[in-house]
Design a protein around this motif. Structure first.
Motif, PDB file in Angstrom:
ATOM      1  N   LEU A  19       0.836  -1.195   0.000  1.00  0.00           N
ATOM      2  CA  LEU A  19       0.000   0.000   0.000  1.00  0.00           C
ATOM      3  C   LEU A  19       0.871   1.244   0.000  1.00  0.00           C
ATOM      4  CD1 LEU A  19      -2.798  -0.965   2.528  1.00  0.00           C
ATOM      5  CD2 LEU A  19      -2.922  -0.953   0.045  1.00  0.00           C
ATOM      6  N   HIS A  20       0.428   2.228  -0.733  1.00  0.00           N
ATOM      7  CA  HIS A  20       1.195   3.474  -0.823  1.00  0.00           C
ATOM      8  C   HIS A  20       0.550   4.586  -0.010  1.00  0.00           C
ATOM      9  CE1 HIS A  20       3.751   1.712  -3.860  1.00  0.00           C
ATOM     10  NE2 HIS A  20       2.661   1.290  -4.480  1.00  0.00           N
ATOM     11  N   HIS A  21      -0.423   4.230   0.798  1.00  0.00           N
ATOM     12  CA  HIS A  21      -1.108   5.213   1.622  1.00  0.00           C
ATOM     13  C   HIS A  21      -0.666   5.030   3.058  1.00  0.00           C
ATOM     14  CE1 HIS A  21      -3.639   5.648  -1.890  1.00  0.00           C
ATOM     15  NE2 HIS A  21      -3.921   4.360  -1.833  1.00  0.00           N
ATOM     16  N   SER A  22      -0.427   6.108   3.711  1.00  0.00           N
ATOM     17  CA  SER A  22      -0.039   6.003   5.120  1.00  0.00           C
ATOM     18  C   SER A  22      -1.284   6.224   5.974  1.00  0.00           C
ATOM     19  CB  SER A  22       1.043   7.026   5.464  1.00  0.00           C
ATOM     20  OG  SER A  22       0.584   8.326   5.125  1.00  0.00           O
ATOM     21  N   HIS A  23      -2.067   5.154   6.129  1.00  0.00           N
ATOM     22  CA  HIS A  23      -3.306   5.235   6.897  1.00  0.00           C
ATOM     23  C   HIS A  23      -3.089   4.695   8.299  1.00  0.00           C
ATOM     24  CE1 HIS A  23      -5.838   6.314   3.527  1.00  0.00           C
ATOM     25  NE2 HIS A  23      -5.270   5.355   2.816  1.00  0.00           N
ATOM     26  N   ASP A  24      -3.682   5.381   9.238  1.00  0.00           N
ATOM     27  CA  ASP A  24      -3.749   4.847  10.593  1.00  0.00           C
ATOM     28  C   ASP A  24      -5.141   5.121  11.163  1.00  0.00           C
ATOM     29  OD1 ASP A  24      -3.617   7.556  10.997  1.00  0.00           O
ATOM     30  OD2 ASP A  24      -1.921   7.494  12.357  1.00  0.00           O
ATOM     31  N   ASP A  25      -6.124   5.111  10.249  1.00  0.00           N
ATOM     32  CA  ASP A  25      -7.504   5.354  10.647  1.00  0.00           C
ATOM     33  C   ASP A  25      -8.007   4.222  11.532  1.00  0.00           C
ATOM     34  OD1 ASP A  25      -7.382   7.566   9.020  1.00  0.00           O
ATOM     35  OD2 ASP A  25      -8.377   6.589   7.336  1.00  0.00           O
ATOM     36  N   ALA A  26      -8.850   4.585  12.481  1.00  0.00           N
ATOM     37  CA  ALA A  26      -9.439   3.597  13.379  1.00  0.00           C
ATOM     38  C   ALA A  26     -10.526   2.817  12.656  1.00  0.00           C
ATOM     39  CB  ALA A  26     -10.032   4.308  14.592  1.00  0.00           C
ATOM     40  N   LEU A  27     -10.694   1.567  13.050  1.00  0.00           N
ATOM     41  CA  LEU A  27     -11.793   0.743  12.564  1.00  0.00           C
ATOM     42  C   LEU A  27     -12.931   0.897  13.566  1.00  0.00           C
ATOM     43  CD1 LEU A  27     -13.085  -1.320  10.681  1.00  0.00           C
ATOM     44  CD2 LEU A  27     -11.917  -3.115  11.978  1.00  0.00           C
ATOM     45  N   VAL A  28     -14.002   1.541  13.122  1.00  0.00           N
ATOM     46  CA  VAL A  28     -15.150   1.800  13.981  1.00  0.00           C
ATOM     47  C   VAL A  28     -16.350   1.089  13.372  1.00  0.00           C
ATOM     48  CG1 VAL A  28     -16.623   3.579  15.009  1.00  0.00           C
ATOM     49  CG2 VAL A  28     -14.187   4.020  14.666  1.00  0.00           C
ATOM     50  N   VAL A  29     -17.036   0.278  14.178  1.00  0.00           N
ATOM     51  CA  VAL A  29     -18.133  -0.553  13.691  1.00  0.00           C
ATOM     52  C   VAL A  29     -19.366  -0.361  14.561  1.00  0.00           C
ATOM     53  CG1 VAL A  29     -16.560  -2.290  12.747  1.00  0.00           C
ATOM     54  CG2 VAL A  29     -17.425  -2.546  15.080  1.00  0.00           C
ATOM     55  N   SER A  30     -20.463  -0.944  14.108  1.00  0.00           N
ATOM     56  CA  SER A  30     -21.685  -1.056  14.903  1.00  0.00           C
ATOM     57  C   SER A  30     -21.866  -2.524  15.250  1.00  0.00           C
ATOM     58  CB  SER A  30     -22.896  -0.560  14.116  1.00  0.00           C
ATOM     59  OG  SER A  30     -22.779   0.813  13.854  1.00  0.00           O
ATOM     60  N   ILE A  31     -22.358  -2.787  16.450  1.00  0.00           N
ATOM     61  CA  ILE A  31     -22.569  -4.158  16.906  1.00  0.00           C
ATOM     62  C   ILE A  31     -23.933  -4.255  17.581  1.00  0.00           C
ATOM     63  CG2 ILE A  31     -20.111  -4.575  17.261  1.00  0.00           C
ATOM     64  CD1 ILE A  31     -20.619  -4.297  20.290  1.00  0.00           C
ATOM     65  N   ARG A  32     -24.323  -5.462  17.837  1.00  0.00           N
ATOM     66  CA  ARG A  32     -25.502  -5.708  18.677  1.00  0.00           C
ATOM     67  C   ARG A  32     -24.982  -6.287  19.979  1.00  0.00           C
ATOM     68  NH1 ARG A  32     -30.783  -4.777  18.783  1.00  0.00           N
ATOM     69  NH2 ARG A  32     -32.020  -6.322  19.865  1.00  0.00           N
ATOM     70  N   ALA A  33     -25.187  -5.577  21.073  1.00  0.00           N
ATOM     71  CA  ALA A  33     -24.729  -6.011  22.391  1.00  0.00           C
ATOM     72  C   ALA A  33     -25.953  -6.188  23.273  1.00  0.00           C
ATOM     73  CB  ALA A  33     -23.775  -4.993  22.999  1.00  0.00           C
ATOM     74  N   GLY A  34     -26.228  -7.433  23.650  1.00  0.00           N
ATOM     75  CA  GLY A  34     -27.462  -7.706  24.387  1.00  0.00           C
ATOM     76  C   GLY A  34     -28.640  -7.387  23.481  1.00  0.00           C
ATOM     77  N   ASP A  35     -29.545  -6.555  23.949  1.00  0.00           N
ATOM     78  CA  ASP A  35     -30.708  -6.135  23.157  1.00  0.00           C
ATOM     79  C   ASP A  35     -30.532  -4.738  22.587  1.00  0.00           C
ATOM     80  OD1 ASP A  35     -32.089  -8.503  23.678  1.00  0.00           O
ATOM     81  OD2 ASP A  35     -32.849  -7.733  25.594  1.00  0.00           O
ATOM     82  N   TYR A  36     -29.305  -4.268  22.509  1.00  0.00           N
ATOM     83  CA  TYR A  36     -29.040  -2.877  22.157  1.00  0.00           C
ATOM     84  C   TYR A  36     -28.164  -2.802  20.907  1.00  0.00           C
ATOM     85  CZ  TYR A  36     -27.636   2.000  22.997  1.00  0.00           C
ATOM     86  OH  TYR A  36     -27.403   3.340  22.888  1.00  0.00           O
ATOM     87  N   ASN A  37     -28.556  -1.994  19.932  1.00  0.00           N
ATOM     88  CA  ASN A  37     -27.708  -1.725  18.770  1.00  0.00           C
ATOM     89  C   ASN A  37     -26.748  -0.607  19.148  1.00  0.00           C
ATOM     90  OD1 ASN A  37     -28.895  -3.575  16.973  1.00  0.00           O
ATOM     91  ND2 ASN A  37     -30.566  -2.148  16.580  1.00  0.00           N
ATOM     92  N   MET A  38     -25.477  -0.924  19.162  1.00  0.00           N
ATOM     93  CA  MET A  38     -24.470   0.032  19.607  1.00  0.00           C
ATOM     94  C   MET A  38     -23.609   0.490  18.432  1.00  0.00           C
ATOM     95  SD  MET A  38     -21.526  -0.426  22.519  1.00  0.00           S
ATOM     96  CE  MET A  38     -22.702  -1.127  23.641  1.00  0.00           C
ATOM     97  N   HIS A  39     -23.521   1.787  18.274  1.00  0.00           N
ATOM     98  CA  HIS A  39     -22.695   2.390  17.238  1.00  0.00           C
ATOM     99  C   HIS A  39     -21.439   2.967  17.887  1.00  0.00           C
ATOM    100  CE1 HIS A  39     -26.182   1.884  14.693  1.00  0.00           C
ATOM    101  NE2 HIS A  39     -26.904   2.500  15.610  1.00  0.00           N
ATOM    102  N   GLN A  40     -20.506   3.372  17.059  1.00  0.00           N
ATOM    103  CA  GLN A  40     -19.252   3.972  17.545  1.00  0.00           C
ATOM    104  C   GLN A  40     -18.483   3.016  18.460  1.00  0.00           C
ATOM    105  OE1 GLN A  40     -19.176   6.493  15.161  1.00  0.00           O
ATOM    106  NE2 GLN A  40     -17.957   7.499  16.715  1.00  0.00           N
TER     107      GLN A  40
END
Length: 127
Positions: A19-40
């Motif tokens: 890769l020729h890009h110098s990326h260090d961006d965070a991987l941020v996802v959404s998940i389902r935790a228990g009965d709650y949809n959690m973002h960030q």
């Protein structure tokens, strides 16, 4: 088509070698935790713990009585020691059907202000 029951998504240094890009961006996802949809939710391969921040814990409506006491401090929050309020185990689902995985995750609940609702550490996604 072959169905993968336990997919593991990993990237190595070899994958990034060309890769020729110098990326260090965070991987941020959404998940389902228990009965709650959690973002960030931050996926942090360097973290050895799964963290749930107290404001998200409160929004999920989980009672404090579900917290299992723990007295091991976490180090790395700006170099300071942070003592978790306790630990809570939740079913976590990542992905969309049919490409999803569900696991029990033991989160350390931390009363700390952060840009994310939770951190998933390396052991969570790979084990």
């Amino acid at each position: 088509m072959t169905r993968i029951d336990n997919p593991i998504v990993e990237f190595s240094k070899e994958d990034a070698r060309r890769l020729h890009h110098s990326h260090d961006d965070a991987l941020v996802v959404s998940i389902r935790a228990g009965d709650y949809n959690m973002h960030q939710v931050l996926v942090d391969n360097r973290s050895s713990a799964d963290i749930l921040y107290y404001p998200a814990f409160q929004q999920m409506g989980i009672g404090k009585e579900r917290l299992v006491p723990t007295n091991a401090p976490l180090i790395g929050f700006g170099g300071t020691r942070v003592y978790p309020l306790g630990a809570v185990t939740l079913f976590v689902t990542v992905g969309d059907y049919p490409q999803q995985i569900t696991k029990d995750v033991a989160f350390l609940v931390v009363d700390w202000s952060f840009d994310y609702n939770a951190i998933l550490g390396r052991p969570t996604l790979n084990s």
